[in-house]
Scaffold this active site. Sequence first.
Site, short mmCIF file in Angstrom:
data_model
loop_
_atom_site.label_atom_id
_atom_site.label_comp_id
_atom_site.label_asym_id
_atom_site.label_seq_id
_atom_site.Cartn_x
_atom_site.Cartn_y
_atom_site.Cartn_z
N CYS A 1 166.89 -64.49 25.82
CA CYS A 1 166.53 -64.97 27.17
C CYS A 1 165.02 -65.15 27.18
O CYS A 1 164.27 -64.17 27.06
CB CYS A 1 166.97 -63.97 28.22
N CYS B 1 164.15 -70.91 33.36
CA CYS B 1 164.83 -70.69 32.08
C CYS B 1 163.82 -71.00 30.98
O CYS B 1 163.47 -72.17 30.78
CB CYS B 1 166.03 -71.61 31.96
N1 LIG Z 1 170.27 -66.06 33.69
C1 LIG Z 1 168.92 -66.32 34.19
C2 LIG Z 1 168.58 -67.79 34.02
C3 LIG Z 1 168.52 -68.24 32.58
C4 LIG Z 1 167.40 -67.57 31.84
C5 LIG Z 1 167.29 -68.15 30.41
N2 LIG Z 1 168.29 -67.61 29.52
C6 LIG Z 1 165.90 -68.00 29.81
O1 LIG Z 1 165.77 -68.36 28.62
O2 LIG Z 1 164.96 -67.61 30.52
C7 LIG Z 1 168.84 -65.97 35.67
O3 LIG Z 1 169.88 -66.06 36.35
O4 LIG Z 1 167.74 -65.64 36.13
#
Ligand SMILES: N[C@@H](CCC[C@H](N)C(=O)O)C(=O)O
Length: 326
Positions: A230, A78
């Site tokens: 993200c 993350c």
């Molecule tokens: N939803 C992603 C994990 C979280 C990613 C996050 N929002 C970031 O900032 O990278 C997954 O399931 O791979």
Amino acid sequence: MEFVKVHGSNNDFFILDEELPGQKISDQKLRQLAQKICDRQTGLHGGADGILDITAGHVGTQGRMRVINADGSEASMCGNGLRTVARYLAQKKAQDEFKIQTMYADLDVKAAGEFYPGVPAYDAEISPVSFKAEDLGMHLGQDKLIDQVVPEFDPELRFSAVAVPNPHLIAFVDHKTVIGNKLGELASYLNDGQNPYFPDGVNVSFVEVLAPGKIFVRTYERGVGYTNACGTAMSASSLMYVLLFGEQVQLEERITVLNPGGMVNTIVHQKESGTYYMSLIGNATEVAQVEVDLAAALAGDFSQAKWKATGEQAQYEAFVKEVTEG
Ligand SMILES: N[C@@H](CCC[C@H](N)C(=O)O)C(=O)O
């Protein structure tokens, strides 16, 4: 149980530090807690995109970060969250530059000044990087997917897939497409748990090139849905931007990445071995100190929760206003 409500580009999380007294939690309860506390309708104070769980790291690190999505699934990485955990541990351990243990790597993090008065920034390493289908959990009958039409996904968009190390599917599109419904429709299908292409799901991003060295990234995340940003998606998109638009941007150049929740900078690096890694530089905002009873939280009852705002969010919103309105 104490939490810190944090965000990077308004991709928001509850940090749970299991190293504090009385904060240990089983894996099963941690996942159940994520589903309850993160719920946007019934969760705590508007919910969140996930929980960032901190435990002791192995030698050479200041801590270990686990990433639990809002649906209770665990991710290997993350990016936005890593910056907030870096700030939390920097304050706790009185260090400005150190490593944090994650599922597949110990990653470098460091303080990076302020993006705006009252908006502290951190620099987080995003790696390891892989284009291999097996590392992506991708089943397309080929080992890599780089800038290719996939008729099963869309008749005209060109897709790339890269693990950083969580899986990302990326397409460079025009403005009408980046704001349209196609992203949600495709990503919902690829995260339905039934499709043959990404059985474990995938984060899907559409990227618009705004100007040389400046992109906009919109993401529908595995285990969450649409998020404001993200970090790993913005890093993966920056890598594909360098690889596919080399006439506009090079390795080691700072890229401006806008997103629905704000703005970050990225830099794409390549080791002598040929492998890539990225620097993700952006805010690490602490919104509030939170206290809830665990049993009540697991029952979805937050009526007695304590919420002490830090006051930082106003400064972050002023930063976003400056970035978006100039
Ligand atoms: N939803 C992603 C994990 C979280 C990613 C996050 N929002 C970031 O900032 O990278 C997954 O399931 O791979």
